[in-house]
Structure formats: C-alpha cells, structure tokens
Design a protein around this motif. Structure first.
Motif, PDB file in Angstrom:
ATOM      1  N   SER A  79      13.748  51.462  11.726  1.00 30.39           N
ATOM      2  CA  SER A  79      15.114  51.270  11.243  1.00 30.39           C
ATOM      3  C   SER A  79      16.098  51.985  12.167  1.00 30.39           C
ATOM      4  CB  SER A  79      15.240  51.824   9.813  1.00 30.39           C
ATOM      5  OG  SER A  79      16.580  51.752   9.377  1.00 30.39           O
ATOM      6  N   SER A  80      17.325  51.492  12.205  1.00 30.51           N
ATOM      7  CA  SER A  80      18.340  52.109  13.068  1.00 30.51           C
ATOM      8  C   SER A  80      19.001  53.323  12.416  1.00 30.51           C
ATOM      9  CB  SER A  80      19.414  51.076  13.423  1.00 30.51           C
ATOM     10  OG  SER A  80      20.064  50.619  12.238  1.00 30.51           O
ATOM     11  N   THR A  81      18.858  53.469  11.101  1.00 27.11           N
ATOM     12  CA  THR A  81      19.497  54.563  10.375  1.00 27.11           C
ATOM     13  C   THR A  81      18.455  55.340   9.586  1.00 27.11           C
ATOM     14  OG1 THR A  81      21.535  53.292  10.165  1.00 27.11           O
ATOM     15  CG2 THR A  81      21.255  55.168   8.681  1.00 27.11           C
ATOM     16  N   TRP A 110      21.180  60.154  10.930  1.00 22.91           N
ATOM     17  CA  TRP A 110      21.699  59.586  12.175  1.00 22.91           C
ATOM     18  C   TRP A 110      21.528  58.066  12.185  1.00 22.91           C
ATOM     19  CZ3 TRP A 110      16.811  61.889  12.394  1.00 22.91           C
ATOM     20  CH2 TRP A 110      15.759  61.099  12.861  1.00 22.91           C
ATOM     21  N   THR A 111      22.246  57.455  13.101  1.00 17.65           N
ATOM     22  CA  THR A 111      22.095  56.026  13.366  1.00 17.65           C
ATOM     23  C   THR A 111      22.039  55.841  14.873  1.00 17.65           C
ATOM     24  OG1 THR A 111      23.038  53.822  12.975  1.00 17.65           O
ATOM     25  CG2 THR A 111      24.594  55.628  13.362  1.00 17.65           C
ATOM     26  N   GLU A 112      21.282  54.854  15.317  1.00 19.74           N
ATOM     27  CA  GLU A 112      21.118  54.636  16.753  1.00 19.74           C
ATOM     28  C   GLU A 112      21.088  53.146  17.055  1.00 19.74           C
ATOM     29  OE1 GLU A 112      17.375  56.316  17.946  1.00 19.74           O
ATOM     30  OE2 GLU A 112      16.401  55.724  16.087  1.00 19.74           O
ATOM     31  N   GLY A 113      21.499  52.805  18.265  1.00 16.11           N
ATOM     32  CA  GLY A 113      21.588  51.403  18.641  1.00 16.11           C
ATOM     33  C   GLY A 113      20.401  50.895  19.428  1.00 16.11           C
ATOM     34  N   ASN A 114      19.597  51.798  19.999  1.00 20.26           N
ATOM     35  CA  ASN A 114      18.474  51.376  20.835  1.00 20.26           C
ATOM     36  C   ASN A 114      17.180  51.950  20.272  1.00 20.26           C
ATOM     37  OD1 ASN A 114      17.083  50.227  22.978  1.00 20.26           O
ATOM     38  ND2 ASN A 114      17.493  51.929  24.358  1.00 20.26           N
ATOM     39  N   HIS A 115      16.892  51.592  19.005  1.00 17.94           N
ATOM     40  CA  HIS A 115      15.717  52.150  18.345  1.00 17.94           C
ATOM     41  C   HIS A 115      14.451  51.374  18.707  1.00 17.94           C
ATOM     42  CE1 HIS A 115      15.797  48.794  15.459  1.00 17.94           C
ATOM     43  NE2 HIS A 115      17.119  48.941  15.497  1.00 17.94           N
ATOM     44  N   SER A 121      11.267  49.087  18.355  1.00 22.60           N
ATOM     45  CA  SER A 121      11.069  47.843  17.615  1.00 22.60           C
ATOM     46  C   SER A 121      10.238  48.094  16.354  1.00 22.60           C
ATOM     47  CB  SER A 121      10.347  46.828  18.502  1.00 22.60           C
ATOM     48  OG  SER A 121      10.099  45.631  17.797  1.00 22.60           O
ATOM     49  N   MET A 146      29.570  55.986  18.267  1.00 16.30           N
ATOM     50  CA  MET A 146      28.701  57.122  17.961  1.00 16.30           C
ATOM     51  C   MET A 146      29.171  58.371  18.716  1.00 16.30           C
ATOM     52  SD  MET A 146      26.180  58.123  16.206  1.00 16.30           S
ATOM     53  CE  MET A 146      25.068  59.510  16.143  1.00 16.30           C
ATOM     54  N   LYS A 147      29.537  58.178  20.023  1.00 26.77           N
ATOM     55  CA  LYS A 147      30.008  59.311  20.809  1.00 26.77           C
ATOM     56  C   LYS A 147      31.309  59.862  20.246  1.00 26.77           C
ATOM     57  CE  LYS A 147      27.829  57.936  25.162  1.00 26.77           C
ATOM     58  NZ  LYS A 147      28.052  57.568  26.573  1.00 26.77           N
TER      59      LYS A 147
END
Length: 207
Positions: free
Chosen positions: A96-98, A86-91, A93, A1-2
């Motif tokens: 959705s991550s995206t 966007w998408t994220e890895g620590n969303h 609970s 992502m970075k």
C-alpha cells in the motif's frame, strides 16, 4: 510530500525556538553582586541533575528520558511511546502507498550498579526499512524478536564484566529500533546486520 515535510520542519523549528526563549522572559540581572556570588556558589554545590542511562543506546543528539528510580535507586525504569504515518508515490508492487501504526511502545527496566546488573527491554516495535514491504507492528513482533527483543544479565568485577542474554549488536552504524536513530527508515545495509546476538559477551576495559 516535500512541501508537507518542509512545513512540519518549520513548525517544529518555531516551537523549539519558542520553548528555548520562554525561560529568558522576565529574567533580570541581580543588582547585588554579593547575592550573585552566593547564587553561583549555591549552583555549584547543587547536586547534579539525573542523566539518561547508557541503555538503550541512542545516536546523538537523541537521548532517552531521565529514568525513574525505585527502591532507593537500585532499579531504573524508563520507556518510549511513538507512532508513525506516511504516504509514498514509488512503493513496492503489492504494498500500500499509505501506512500508519505504533512504531514503539516499549519499557526499559535496568540495574546499573553493583556486581550483578541487568537490562530488560519489552513491548511493541516496528522496523521500517528501505526496499522492503511494510510489515505491521503486530506482525513484526510475531515474526522477528517477540515481545522481549533484548535483555541480559551482567556480572561485573572491576574492569571485567560478563554479559549473558539477548545482546544488542556491536556491528553497524545504525541501531535496531527506530527511536534510536535520526533516520526512522534505515538504509539497505541495516538489513545485513545481526541486530540481536544471543549468547555470552566478555569485556575487559583497560585504563
């Protein structure tokens, strides 16, 4: 992502530098000093270019487009159209991550001169914030401020003015809508601000 974010920043930086450099290509200094003096005098007497209006407020260096004038400059209209993804890895609970959606599709109509003035803001918007699940743009409009989030009538006389309606907040360092801020996703303190105030505001400016 970075890595993706870094590449996007580098791409925008390259495009910005290219656009800045374009006007300088093919320009030569005038050989005649008299013509240079005449050009400078003409530039100084030229009318000032139209400037963005103070509403909606923006955090520098952001600013809205120069408004379109109607009826001889009595009314000004401008707007904003933007999207987000966007998408994220620590969303959170259950979330959705995206996500992707329209972030702003708003229009601003205002009158900024005379003893009576007004400001109207309407359209679609989204208010992403850290620490809360994502809410779609449609649900944001339904559950928060509706399709006309801000608007007021302003009566002005000299240094004194009265504003009545749904007014933007005077509290906090972050504005309500994402297009107004350098950071699209606002911080945790933003959730504690009264973003829109409904009522009357009295102002008196002293010089």
């Amino acid at each position: 992502m970075k890595e993706i974010t870094l590449r996007i920043r580098l791409l925008f930086s390259f495009l910005f530098l290219a656009l800045v450099a374009l006007p300088s290509f093919g320009q030569n200094a005038p050989s005649d000093p008299k013509s240079a003096t005449a050009d400078n005098a003409a530039a100084q007497t030229k009318a000032a270019d139209p400037q963005p209006l103070p509403m909606p407020s923006m955090s520098g260096p952001l600013q809205t487009a120069v408004p379109h004038d109607f009826e001889g400059g009595k009314f000004a209209v401008t707007g904003i159209l933007s999207g987000m993804a966007w998408t994220e890895g620590n969303h959170i609970s259950g979330d959705s991550s995206t996500h992707y959606d329209v972030s702003n599709a708003q229009i601003f109509v205002q009158k900024t001169s005379g003893w009576w003035q007004f400001y109207l803001q309407g359209g679609a918007y989204n208010l992403p914030a850290i620490g809360v699940p994502f809410l779609s743009t449609v649900d944001t409009i339904k559950n928060i401020y509706g399709p006309f989030p801000q608007g007021y009538l302003r009566l002005a006389k000299g240094n004194f003015n009265v504003q009545v309606g749904a007014l933007p907040t005077l509290i906090g360092a972050e504005y309500t809508f994402s297009f107004q801020n350098m950071n699209i996703e606002r911080g945790l303190l933003w959730n504690q601000e009264n973003a829109v105030n409904r009522g009357i505001q009295l102002n008196e400016a002293y010089k």
